[in-house]
Design an enzyme around this catalytic site. Structure first.
Site, PDB file in Angstrom:
ATOM      1  N   TYR A  47       0.817  -0.809  -0.513  1.00  0.00           N
ATOM      2  CA  TYR A  47      -0.512  -0.213   0.273  1.00  0.00           C
ATOM      3  C   TYR A  47       0.831   1.330   0.060  1.00  0.00           C
ATOM      4  O   TYR A  47       0.646   2.130  -0.163  1.00  0.00           O
ATOM      5  CB  TYR A  47      -0.977  -0.186   1.485  1.00  0.00           C
ATOM      6  CG  TYR A  47      -1.949  -0.813   0.859  1.00  0.00           C
ATOM      7  CD1 TYR A  47      -3.043  -0.465  -0.159  1.00  0.00           C
ATOM      8  CD2 TYR A  47      -2.089  -2.089   1.533  1.00  0.00           C
ATOM      9  CE1 TYR A  47      -4.271  -1.462  -0.070  1.00  0.00           C
ATOM     10  CE2 TYR A  47      -3.309  -2.855   1.159  1.00  0.00           C
ATOM     11  CZ  TYR A  47      -4.515  -2.470   0.641  1.00  0.00           C
ATOM     12  OH  TYR A  47      -5.250  -3.214   0.608  1.00  0.00           O
ATOM     13  N   GLY A 137      -9.313  16.445   4.825  1.00  0.00           N
ATOM     14  CA  GLY A 137      -9.027  17.756   4.094  1.00  0.00           C
ATOM     15  C   GLY A 137      -8.012  17.413   3.249  1.00  0.00           C
ATOM     16  O   GLY A 137      -7.701  16.196   3.395  1.00  0.00           O
ATOM     17  N   ALA A 141      -1.560  10.387   1.353  1.00  0.00           N
ATOM     18  CA  ALA A 141      -0.972   9.652   1.672  1.00  0.00           C
ATOM     19  C   ALA A 141       0.359  10.232   1.628  1.00  0.00           C
ATOM     20  O   ALA A 141       1.688  10.228   2.657  1.00  0.00           O
ATOM     21  CB  ALA A 141      -1.211   8.291   1.497  1.00  0.00           C
ATOM     22  N   LYS A 192     -16.490  15.390  -3.181  1.00  0.00           N
ATOM     23  CA  LYS A 192     -15.518  16.030  -4.471  1.00  0.00           C
ATOM     24  C   LYS A 192     -14.558  15.100  -4.784  1.00  0.00           C
ATOM     25  O   LYS A 192     -13.544  14.836  -6.244  1.00  0.00           O
ATOM     26  CB  LYS A 192     -13.918  16.450  -2.937  1.00  0.00           C
ATOM     27  CG  LYS A 192     -13.378  15.428  -1.992  1.00  0.00           C
ATOM     28  CD  LYS A 192     -11.954  14.970  -2.767  1.00  0.00           C
ATOM     29  CE  LYS A 192     -11.572  13.811  -1.248  1.00  0.00           C
ATOM     30  NZ  LYS A 192     -10.635  13.341  -1.897  1.00  0.00           N
ATOM     31  N   THR A 249      -7.380  17.749  -5.206  1.00  0.00           N
ATOM     32  CA  THR A 249      -8.659  15.508  -5.594  1.00  0.00           C
ATOM     33  C   THR A 249      -8.650  16.103  -6.797  1.00  0.00           C
ATOM     34  O   THR A 249      -7.962  15.438  -8.092  1.00  0.00           O
ATOM     35  CB  THR A 249      -9.458  15.210  -5.036  1.00  0.00           C
ATOM     36  OG1 THR A 249      -9.660  15.379  -3.548  1.00  0.00           O
ATOM     37  CG2 THR A 249      -9.005  14.337  -4.858  1.00  0.00           C
ATOM     38  N   ARG A 256      -6.401   8.543  -6.437  1.00  0.00           N
ATOM     39  CA  ARG A 256      -7.131   7.835  -7.790  1.00  0.00           C
ATOM     40  C   ARG A 256      -8.214   8.489  -8.345  1.00  0.00           C
ATOM     41  O   ARG A 256      -8.424   7.318  -9.186  1.00  0.00           O
ATOM     42  CB  ARG A 256      -7.072   6.465  -6.257  1.00  0.00           C
ATOM     43  CG  ARG A 256      -5.663   6.211  -5.676  1.00  0.00           C
ATOM     44  CD  ARG A 256      -5.288   6.634  -4.736  1.00  0.00           C
ATOM     45  NE  ARG A 256      -6.184   6.915  -3.240  1.00  0.00           N
ATOM     46  CZ  ARG A 256      -6.224   6.314  -1.987  1.00  0.00           C
ATOM     47  NH1 ARG A 256      -5.259   5.192  -2.012  1.00  0.00           N
ATOM     48  NH2 ARG A 256      -7.664   6.572  -1.567  1.00  0.00           N
ATOM     49  N   ASN A 257      -8.964   9.315  -7.107  1.00  0.00           N
ATOM     50  CA  ASN A 257     -10.295   9.279  -8.169  1.00  0.00           C
ATOM     51  C   ASN A 257     -10.333   9.659  -9.530  1.00  0.00           C
ATOM     52  O   ASN A 257     -10.684   9.560 -10.293  1.00  0.00           O
ATOM     53  CB  ASN A 257     -10.879  10.172  -7.190  1.00  0.00           C
ATOM     54  CG  ASN A 257     -11.878   9.290  -6.313  1.00  0.00           C
ATOM     55  OD1 ASN A 257     -12.100   8.766  -6.766  1.00  0.00           O
ATOM     56  ND2 ASN A 257     -10.950   9.507  -4.604  1.00  0.00           N
TER      57      ASN A 257
END
Ligand SMILES: NC(=O)c1ccc[n+]([C@@H]2O[C@H](COP(=O)([O-])OP(=O)(O)OC[C@H]3O[C@@H](n4cnc5c(N)ncnc54)[C@H](O)[C@@H]3O)[C@@H](O)[C@H]2O)c1
Ligand SMILES: O=P(O)(O)OC[C@H](O)CO
Length: 334
Positions: A47, A137, A141, A192, A249, A256-257
């Site tokens: 991960y 928020g 990572a 979002k 984002t 990832r989105n």
């Protein structure tokens, strides 16, 4: 302070690496083999590859020991759930057997089947008396694991819990702000992700920076409309968990989105994109739930609807764009 983080995905691992510099941290993951490997190699290769786990960070797959780590000293401990939304209910059920002093979750989204926000899932399973809240928020990572600066919001109606989270997490390169608007903070964090899919698709189709700015701005209007209809406060959507996380984002390629949207623009199948990610993309998981919730509340969310159609109704992202551009002119602030 003693801190247990339940969920050894990218975000749980990054936060564990950061907090282990200041506290007695235990990172729990459900995959015993992976946890054993991480404990030995001092890396979570599945991960968060490339980031060393500090020597002081305990790594375990023993749930009882992980929860016991914080239950023994309720006045000086914090339990953080770092699973996806899909894992929150099962973990809350497991936690119900323990005298949990306080609880914070990091997941952003709505439960697919029930359309519940994370705090509603926790309350449904564990009751209303628990000191609990959402930490949300703009926070990739990988950047947090590198020690780069970051600002987050702890949302809870329990002041003592907010203080506990500030004591645990605020400091170094991380700033923590507090809010009592749980609904607003959680809606910002959930929606979002859907808008990042739209922006990734627009960028993948090379529609330009004007289109990107328009999507982010009109996306913020959608977040605010839904959030206010559910009882959130408009000012929350101007904060870190609203416009802050939306900008990150929608524009950051670590998302990832956003990468789901970029993949759709390359005409990749959704299953392929999700498999290639290897991590959760919460916007995919909750797009249908948000669309249904908006319909039920009669909240206008055209970008969300278009994304859900492209993901699940056999539509293409080209059709998504055409659908949005063909809408009738309207006043901006209604
Ligand atoms: N990655 C980030 O930068 C980031 C930042 C802020 C918030 N978040 C949010 O945090 C949540 C987790 O994100 P992530 O990046 O760690 O995801 P990830 O895909 O890297 O890992 C998900 C983790 O959840 C665990 N999980 C799933 N279902 C579970 C269950 N039933 N029981 C126990 N564990 C379970 C998985 O085992 C895995 O460890 C998501 O909701 C995400 O939106 C992520
Ligand atoms: O990688 P994403 O798209 O899940 O976004 C991660 C975080 O939520 C950003 O704040």
């Amino acid at each position: 302070m003693k801190i247990t983080i339940l969920g050894a995905g990218a975000w749980g691992t990054a936060l564990a690496i950061t907090l282990a510099k200041r506290h007695e941290v235990l990172l729990w993951g459900r995959n015993a083999e992976a946890m054993q490997a991480a404990a030995t190699t001092r890396e979570n290769t599945a991960y968060l590859r490339g980031f060393a786990l500090p020597p002081t960070l305990q790594v375990s797959a023993d749930f009882d020991a992980a929860v016991g780590h914080v239950c023994a000293e309720p006045e000086a401990s914090l339990l953080i759930v770092a699973s996806s939304v899909a894992g929150l209910r099962a973990l809350s059920e497991q936690l119900s057997a323990y005298p949990i002093p306080n609880l914070v979750w990091l997941c952003k989204g709505l439960e697919e089947q029930t359309r519940l926000l994370p705090h509603q899932i926790v309350r449904e399973v564990m009751g209303n008396n628990l000191a609990a809240g959402a930490l949300s928020g703009p926070s990739f990572a990988q950047e947090v694991a590198q020690g780069l600066p970051c600002a987050l919001t702890i949302a809870s109606t329990d002041d003592a819990l907010c203080e506990r989270v500030v004591e645990a997490v605020h400091g170094g390169n991380i700033r923590i702000y507090s809010s009592d608007d749980l609904i607003g903070v959680e809606i910002g964090g959930a929606v979002k992700n859907i808008l990042a899919i739209a922006t990734g698709a627009a960028d993948g189709l090379k529609l330009g920076l004007n289109a990107r700015a328009a999507l982010i701005t009109r996306g913020l209007a959608e977040i605010s409309r839904l959030g206010v209809a559910l009882g959130g406060r408009a000012e929350t959507f101007m904060g870190l968990s609203g416009v802050g996380d939306l900008i990150l984002t929608c524009t950051g390629d670590l998302s990832r989105n956003r990468r789901v949207g970029l993949g759709l623009a390359q005409n990749k199948k959704l299953d392929t994109i999700v498999a290639e990610l290897g991590h959760v993309a919460e916007g995919v998981r909750c797009a249908q739930a948000v669309r249904a919730l908006a319909q039920e509340l009669k909240v206008d969310m055209p970008i969300t609807n278009a994304v859900a159609a492209a993901l699940f109704d056999g539509g293409s992202v080209q059709e998504m764009v055409a659908q949005l551009l063909s809408r009738e002119a309207r006043e901006e602030n209604r």
